[in-house]
Design an enzyme around this catalytic site. Structure first.
Site, PDB file in Angstrom:
ATOM      1  N   ASP A  68       7.071  11.585  -9.552  1.00 33.05           N
ATOM      2  CA  ASP A  68       7.014  12.010  -8.156  1.00 33.05           C
ATOM      3  C   ASP A  68       5.567  11.873  -7.668  1.00 33.05           C
ATOM      4  OD1 ASP A  68       8.688  13.586  -5.995  1.00 33.05           O
ATOM      5  OD2 ASP A  68       6.694  14.502  -6.031  1.00 33.05           O
ATOM      6  N   ASN A  72       1.900  11.575   4.263  1.00 35.15           N
ATOM      7  CA  ASN A  72       2.560  11.044   5.453  1.00 35.15           C
ATOM      8  C   ASN A  72       2.061  11.718   6.716  1.00 35.15           C
ATOM      9  OD1 ASN A  72       4.284   8.889   4.917  1.00 35.15           O
ATOM     10  ND2 ASN A  72       5.959  10.186   4.241  1.00 35.15           N
ATOM     11  N   HIS A 107       3.596   7.509   8.870  1.00 35.11           N
ATOM     12  CA  HIS A 107       4.696   6.995   8.052  1.00 35.11           C
ATOM     13  C   HIS A 107       4.554   5.506   7.744  1.00 35.11           C
ATOM     14  CE1 HIS A 107       7.214  10.586   7.913  1.00 35.11           C
ATOM     15  NE2 HIS A 107       6.804  10.832   9.139  1.00 35.11           N
ATOM     16  N   ASP A 115       4.750   4.219   4.019  1.00 37.83           N
ATOM     17  CA  ASP A 115       5.621   3.172   3.478  1.00 37.83           C
ATOM     18  C   ASP A 115       4.822   2.176   2.639  1.00 37.83           C
ATOM     19  OD1 ASP A 115       7.785   4.319   4.688  1.00 37.83           O
ATOM     20  OD2 ASP A 115       7.934   2.867   6.324  1.00 37.83           O
ATOM     21  N   GLU A 129      10.040   9.852  -2.518  1.00 41.54           N
ATOM     22  CA  GLU A 129       8.834   9.477  -3.268  1.00 41.54           C
ATOM     23  C   GLU A 129       9.050   9.626  -4.768  1.00 41.54           C
ATOM     24  OE1 GLU A 129       8.138  13.832  -1.987  1.00 41.54           O
ATOM     25  OE2 GLU A 129       9.214  12.069  -1.270  1.00 41.54           O
TER      26      GLU A 129
END
Length: 320
Positions: free
Chosen positions: A178, A186, A191, A195, A222
């Site tokens: 994770d 973010n 965002h 990404d 994630e």
């Protein structure tokens, strides 16, 4: 099949794209085949003398089954169809469909009549559709953002490798990974940048899966998983540390992280030698518990879950 005097019907039959034919089943001799056969396959009408000529001009991959099925169905008086590749006079092949009607007298097959159709264009369309469907199926197993395998393929792979490990009595290890404080990343970076970060992390972690049997996937959000068949605890531990270091080497700035100024990961590792009494979910549950243990311990680290009687390492060597 038709009287020679009957010019009208003969003309009608020979003006269609379907190629009419007739075979005397007792002698296996062709009594008639339409002249269209020459434009389709290149063989002249008078070259079709017996059923053996028909058999010899079927592609070898379909020849035995097509001929065997046809003979059996004809003997039993059953009308049928057959698709196969027919040999042309210049050595090429054309997909055709043979539609066969069986004529019987007193319960015995005496003649066959039918039509040959050119289905090469239809076959080409079917093959193109099959290729497109395979491509779509392959895409359905990939994560749309990162391009790595997705959870659907992970579930199928786990099922396969679990069964193999049970049969062989070998170890199966799983690493659940994770990204630390990814929500904060973010929120701070946006965002779009988030990404891009996921793509970089996925690419880096996928590089750690060095064997053909190692399987890496995006599990969701994630979170990623690395499934390691035939891998014991020590090797799994080393690979997890390699994953952790690999992300640090990316040097992605993350000022909002409590684990430092760089993007980091936390991971949970589990290793089992599964038996028929175990459940596949046990492996993920154990690794997932260790993931949250690593988070509670400060992140940018991993925790391991071994059975009470830890499986002996299979001897997999992991180079640093």
């Amino acid at each position: 099949m038709i009287d020679q005097e009957d010019d009208i019907y003969k003309t009608l039959l020979e003006s269609t794209k379907a190629i009419p034919w007739k075979i005397n089943w007792e002698t296996k001799a062709f009594e008639y085949i339409g002249p269209q056969i020459e434009s389709l396959l290149g063989w002249s009408q008078d070259s079709w003398k017996s059923a053996q000529d028909w058999i010899d001009r079927i592609h070898e991959d379909e020849r035995e089954q097509t001929a065997h099925n046809c003979i059996n169905l004809c003997d039993n008086g059953i009308d049928h169809e057959a698709d196969y590749r027919a040999l042309t006079a210049d050595g090429q092949y054309v997909w055709v469909r043979d539609v066969v009607h069986v004529i019987r007298k007193n319960g015995v097959t005496t003649d066959l009549v039918g039509f040959i159709f050119d289905i090469s264009e239809r076959k080409a369309m079917e093959e193109e559709l099959q290729r497109a469907n395979k491509k779509l199926e392959a895409l359905s197993y990939l994560d749309g953002l990162t391009g790595v395998p997705n959870r659907r393929l992970y579930d199928q792979t786990l099922d396969t490798e679990w069964g193999r490990a049970v049969r062989a009595g070998t170890c199966l290890s799983l690493i659940v990974i994770d990204i630390d404080h990814f929500k904060d990343y973010n929120d701070q970076c946006g965002h779009v940048q988030g990404d891009e970060c996921l793509k970089l992390v996925a690419e880096a972690l996928q590089d750690v899966a060095v064997r053909s049997t190692d399987f890496f996937a995006r599990y969701g959000g994630e979170e990623f998983v690395l499934l390691l068949p035939d891998t014991g605890q020590e090797a799994a531990r080393d690979i997890t540390e390699r994953c952790r270091r690999r992300i640090l080497e990316l040097a992605i700035a993350h000022p909002a992280s409590s684990a430092g100024n760089l993007l980091t990961i936390s991971a949970g590792v589990a290793c089992m030698r599964p038996t028929n009494d175990d459940q596949q979910t046990d492996l993920f549950a154990a690794a997932d518990r260790m993931l949250y243990q690593a988070k509670r311990n400060g992140r940018n680290r991993f925790a391991c879950s071994w059975p009470a009687k830890a499986p002996v390492d299979t001897g997999r060597l992991v180079n640093s």
